[in-house]
Design an enzyme around this catalytic site. Structure first.
Site, PDB file in Angstrom:
ATOM      1  N   CYS A 116      42.532 106.169  12.338  1.00  0.00           N
ATOM      2  CA  CYS A 116      43.314 106.286  12.654  1.00  0.00           C
ATOM      3  C   CYS A 116      44.353 107.837  11.400  1.00  0.00           C
ATOM      4  O   CYS A 116      44.724 107.665  12.141  1.00  0.00           O
ATOM      5  CB  CYS A 116      44.075 105.319  11.892  1.00  0.00           C
ATOM      6  SG  CYS A 116      44.071 103.543  12.883  1.00  0.00           S
ATOM      7  N   HIS A 256      51.995 106.904  11.821  1.00  0.00           N
ATOM      8  CA  HIS A 256      51.140 106.245  12.699  1.00  0.00           C
ATOM      9  C   HIS A 256      51.806 104.863  13.306  1.00  0.00           C
ATOM     10  O   HIS A 256      52.196 104.170  12.024  1.00  0.00           O
ATOM     11  CB  HIS A 256      49.847 106.277  12.072  1.00  0.00           C
ATOM     12  CG  HIS A 256      48.518 105.552  12.347  1.00  0.00           C
ATOM     13  ND1 HIS A 256      48.531 106.027  13.520  1.00  0.00           N
ATOM     14  CD2 HIS A 256      48.198 104.318  11.695  1.00  0.00           C
ATOM     15  CE1 HIS A 256      47.441 104.521  13.852  1.00  0.00           C
ATOM     16  NE2 HIS A 256      47.505 104.049  12.572  1.00  0.00           N
ATOM     17  N   ASN A 286      48.436  99.817  18.195  1.00  0.00           N
ATOM     18  CA  ASN A 286      48.229 101.110  17.664  1.00  0.00           C
ATOM     19  C   ASN A 286      47.053 101.093  18.069  1.00  0.00           C
ATOM     20  O   ASN A 286      45.983 100.836  18.691  1.00  0.00           O
ATOM     21  CB  ASN A 286      47.567 100.263  16.322  1.00  0.00           C
ATOM     22  CG  ASN A 286      47.210 101.426  15.325  1.00  0.00           C
ATOM     23  OD1 ASN A 286      46.407 102.649  15.399  1.00  0.00           O
ATOM     24  ND2 ASN A 286      46.334 100.829  14.062  1.00  0.00           N
TER      25      ASN A 286
HETATM   26  O1  UT7 Z   1      45.255 101.347  11.969  1.00  0.00           O
HETATM   27  C1  UT7 Z   1      44.494 101.111  10.702  1.00  0.00           C
HETATM   28  C2  UT7 Z   1      45.476 100.584   9.657  1.00  0.00           C
HETATM   29  N1  UT7 Z   1      45.515  99.089  10.465  1.00  0.00           N
HETATM   30  C3  UT7 Z   1      47.088  98.950   9.756  1.00  0.00           C
HETATM   31  O2  UT7 Z   1      47.635  99.151   8.734  1.00  0.00           O
HETATM   32  C4  UT7 Z   1      46.734  97.567   9.812  1.00  0.00           C
HETATM   33  C5  UT7 Z   1      47.263  96.725   8.817  1.00  0.00           C
HETATM   34  N2  UT7 Z   1      47.447  94.711   8.811  1.00  0.00           N
HETATM   35  C6  UT7 Z   1      48.364  94.395   9.617  1.00  0.00           C
HETATM   36  O3  UT7 Z   1      49.199  94.851  10.259  1.00  0.00           O
HETATM   37  C7  UT7 Z   1      48.363  93.375   8.983  1.00  0.00           C
HETATM   38  O4  UT7 Z   1      47.367  91.639   8.249  1.00  0.00           O
HETATM   39  C8  UT7 Z   1      47.627  92.274  10.596  1.00  0.00           C
HETATM   40  C9  UT7 Z   1      48.719  92.204  11.530  1.00  0.00           C
HETATM   41  C10 UT7 Z   1      46.546  92.688  11.280  1.00  0.00           C
HETATM   42  C11 UT7 Z   1      48.574  90.561  10.099  1.00  0.00           C
HETATM   43  O5  UT7 Z   1      49.366  91.022   9.811  1.00  0.00           O
HETATM   44  P1  UT7 Z   1      49.530  89.579   8.383  1.00  0.00           P
HETATM   45  O6  UT7 Z   1      51.363  89.605   8.071  1.00  0.00           O
HETATM   46  O7  UT7 Z   1      48.882  90.119   7.109  1.00  0.00           O
HETATM   47  O8  UT7 Z   1      49.101  88.127   8.898  1.00  0.00           O
HETATM   48  P2  UT7 Z   1      48.172  87.599   8.125  1.00  0.00           P
HETATM   49  O9  UT7 Z   1      46.537  88.217   8.075  1.00  0.00           O
HETATM   50  O10 UT7 Z   1      47.985  86.919   6.274  1.00  0.00           O
HETATM   51  O11 UT7 Z   1      47.911  86.251   8.662  1.00  0.00           O
HETATM   52  C12 UT7 Z   1      49.245  85.363   8.339  1.00  0.00           C
HETATM   53  C13 UT7 Z   1      48.800  83.899   8.832  1.00  0.00           C
HETATM   54  C14 UT7 Z   1      47.434  83.201   9.178  1.00  0.00           C
HETATM   55  O12 UT7 Z   1      47.130  81.827   9.183  1.00  0.00           O
HETATM   56  P3  UT7 Z   1      47.528  80.747   7.792  1.00  0.00           P
HETATM   57  O13 UT7 Z   1      45.827  81.142   7.174  1.00  0.00           O
HETATM   58  O14 UT7 Z   1      48.635  81.368   7.180  1.00  0.00           O
HETATM   59  O15 UT7 Z   1      47.367  79.264   8.050  1.00  0.00           O
HETATM   60  C15 UT7 Z   1      46.781  84.059  10.436  1.00  0.00           C
HETATM   61  O16 UT7 Z   1      45.887  82.992  10.603  1.00  0.00           O
HETATM   62  O17 UT7 Z   1      48.455  84.325  10.447  1.00  0.00           O
HETATM   63  C16 UT7 Z   1      47.480  83.798  11.290  1.00  0.00           C
HETATM   64  N3  UT7 Z   1      47.471  84.449  12.619  1.00  0.00           N
HETATM   65  C17 UT7 Z   1      48.147  84.157  13.174  1.00  0.00           C
HETATM   66  N4  UT7 Z   1      49.073  83.577  14.170  1.00  0.00           N
HETATM   67  C18 UT7 Z   1      49.161  84.086  15.323  1.00  0.00           C
HETATM   68  C19 UT7 Z   1      46.417  85.578  11.981  1.00  0.00           C
HETATM   69  N5  UT7 Z   1      47.050  86.401  13.480  1.00  0.00           N
HETATM   70  C20 UT7 Z   1      47.182  85.618  14.417  1.00  0.00           C
HETATM   71  C21 UT7 Z   1      47.967  86.463  15.645  1.00  0.00           C
HETATM   72  N6  UT7 Z   1      49.520  84.501  16.152  1.00  0.00           N
HETATM   73  N7  UT7 Z   1      47.721  87.304  16.714  1.00  0.00           N
END
Ligand code: UT7
Length: 332
Positions: A116, A256, A286
């Site tokens: 990225c 970004h 993204n």
């Molecule tokens: O550009 C390159 C660099 N990349 C980035 O900067 C991305 C950085 N990361 C992020 O933006 C975030 O971590 C994400 C958007 C990818 C995920 O958000 P998060 O707040 O970190 O969610 P998480 O992975 O901690 O998941 C929280 C909950 C989980 O459920 P439980 O375990 O709490 O029951 C996931 O299973 O949300 C669930 N979950 C979803 N629910 C509905 C994960 N993806 C989804 C989804 N829809 N699409």
């Protein structure tokens, strides 16, 4: 002799027509528009549906847009740099193909791969060639067909990314406009958190790697988020400090577009009001290499000669950094 700086003198962009909305994603996997919007700020992303078109198609379209808008003769371009994490092919530089297709027949060309941060690191690279005095027109393109490496059954990753391309032209400037300073960083201990396991020399393609879905992007979102939030904010404030810029001096943050929460955290650390923060993540998601030039294209008409822009990015590897640039032209 007057010191040459590398200024952006033209911008172009291209996104495919098809809009993959959160509502459509709701029909494809267990997710909701509400979750995606609140966790990322994304409402829709563009997808290149044509199976026979790769990243070069997007890059060529963006470059052609720049050539048309900037009234550039492609034969005068000295160098074509293409930042991409999704080259057409692992071997045979995509930049070279793009340069030939747009008629930049006097240019040499190569790809840049820093995930990225492709475009950010590409800006610093382009500037060095311009500052040398030997090259007068350097075309920097950021393009990615992220949909080609996404597993659309992995809701934690596929919802973030989209396809797109943007391009800028760098030219020498004698008024002190253009790239002023940069702070670029990388840390290889981050590669386990955001990667494609297979298809490279470490794990060549096999039936096994296909079966195990190892050709798709894997992201440990939580870990990447943690690093991205702290590092992007840190480098953005660092570049302000080392150039004696206060929040009043900064006209625009060009961040970004990975997650609205990361962008907000960076802007807060810089004490910038939201009206100074470029944002289009809601429309495109993204797009990896294309986020920064797509922002410049969307905001071009609002930019004024002499504006202070701070760019900041974070990506897989890990790679991250910030750039301070003075905008060089007004749009009529
Ligand atoms: O550009 C390159 C660099 N990349 C980035 O900067 C991305 C950085 N990361 C992020 O933006 C975030 O971590 C994400 C958007 C990818 C995920 O958000 P998060 O707040 O970190 O969610 P998480 O992975 O901690 O998941 C929280 C909950 C989980 O459920 P439980 O375990 O709490 O029951 C996931 O299973 O949300 C669930 N979950 C979803 N629910 C509905 C994960 N993806 C989804 C989804 N829809 N699409």
């Amino acid at each position: 002799m007057t010191k040459l700086t590398a200024a952006i003198t033209a911008v172009g962009a291209f996104v495919p027509e098809y809009r993959l909305t959160n509502k459509i994603l709701e029909t494809m996997m267990e997710t909701t528009d509400e979750w995606i919007t609140t966790r990322t700020g994304i409402k829709e992303r563009r997808i290149l549906k044509d199976k026979d078109k790769g990243t070069s198609y997007l890059a060529i379209k963006a470059a052609e847009d720049l050539i048309r808008k900037g009234n550039i003769d492609p034969k005068e371009i000295d160098l074509v740099l293409l930042g991409t994490a999704t080259p057409d092919m692992p071997v045979a530089s995509t930049a070279v193909y793009v340069a030939t297709k747009i008629g930049a027949t006097n240019a040499f060309a190569f790809d840049i791969q820093a995930a990225c941060c492709n475009f950010l690191f590409g800006m610093a690279t382009a500037a060095r060639f311009i500052e040398s005095g030997k090259y007068k027109k350097v075309l920097l393109i950021g393009a990615d067909k992220m949909s080609s490496i996404l597993d659309y059954t992995d809701r934690t990753t596929c919802i973030i990314f989209g396809d797109g391309a943007g391009a800028v032209l760098f030219e020498p400037n004698e008024e002190g406009l253009g790239l002023q300073d940069e702070f670029l960083r990388s840390d290889g201990s981050g590669r386990e958190f955001l990667k494609i396991d297979a298809g490279g020399s470490l794990l060549p393609p096999s039936e096994e790697t296909v079966k195990n879905k190892q050709h798709y992007v894997f992201q440990d979102g939580k870990s990447v988020f943690k690093f991205a939030v702290s590092n992007m904010a840190e480098v953005a404030s660092k570049i302000m400090e080392s150039n004696n810029l206060t929040h009043n001096d900064v006209n625009w943050l060009v961040p970004h577009q990975a997650n609205k929460r990361i962008i907000d955290a960076t802007a807060n650390r810089m004490e910038l009001e939201p009206s100074k923060v470029m944002m289009n993540i809601q429309k495109y998601g993204n797009t990896t290499s294309a986020t920064l030039p797509l922002l410049l294209n969307d905001y071009e008409k609002q930019l004024k000669k002499g504006d202070n822009l701070v760019f900041a990015a974070f990506g897989g590897g890990f790679t991250w950094g910030s750039i301070y640039l003075k905008w060089a032209y007004n749009t009529a």
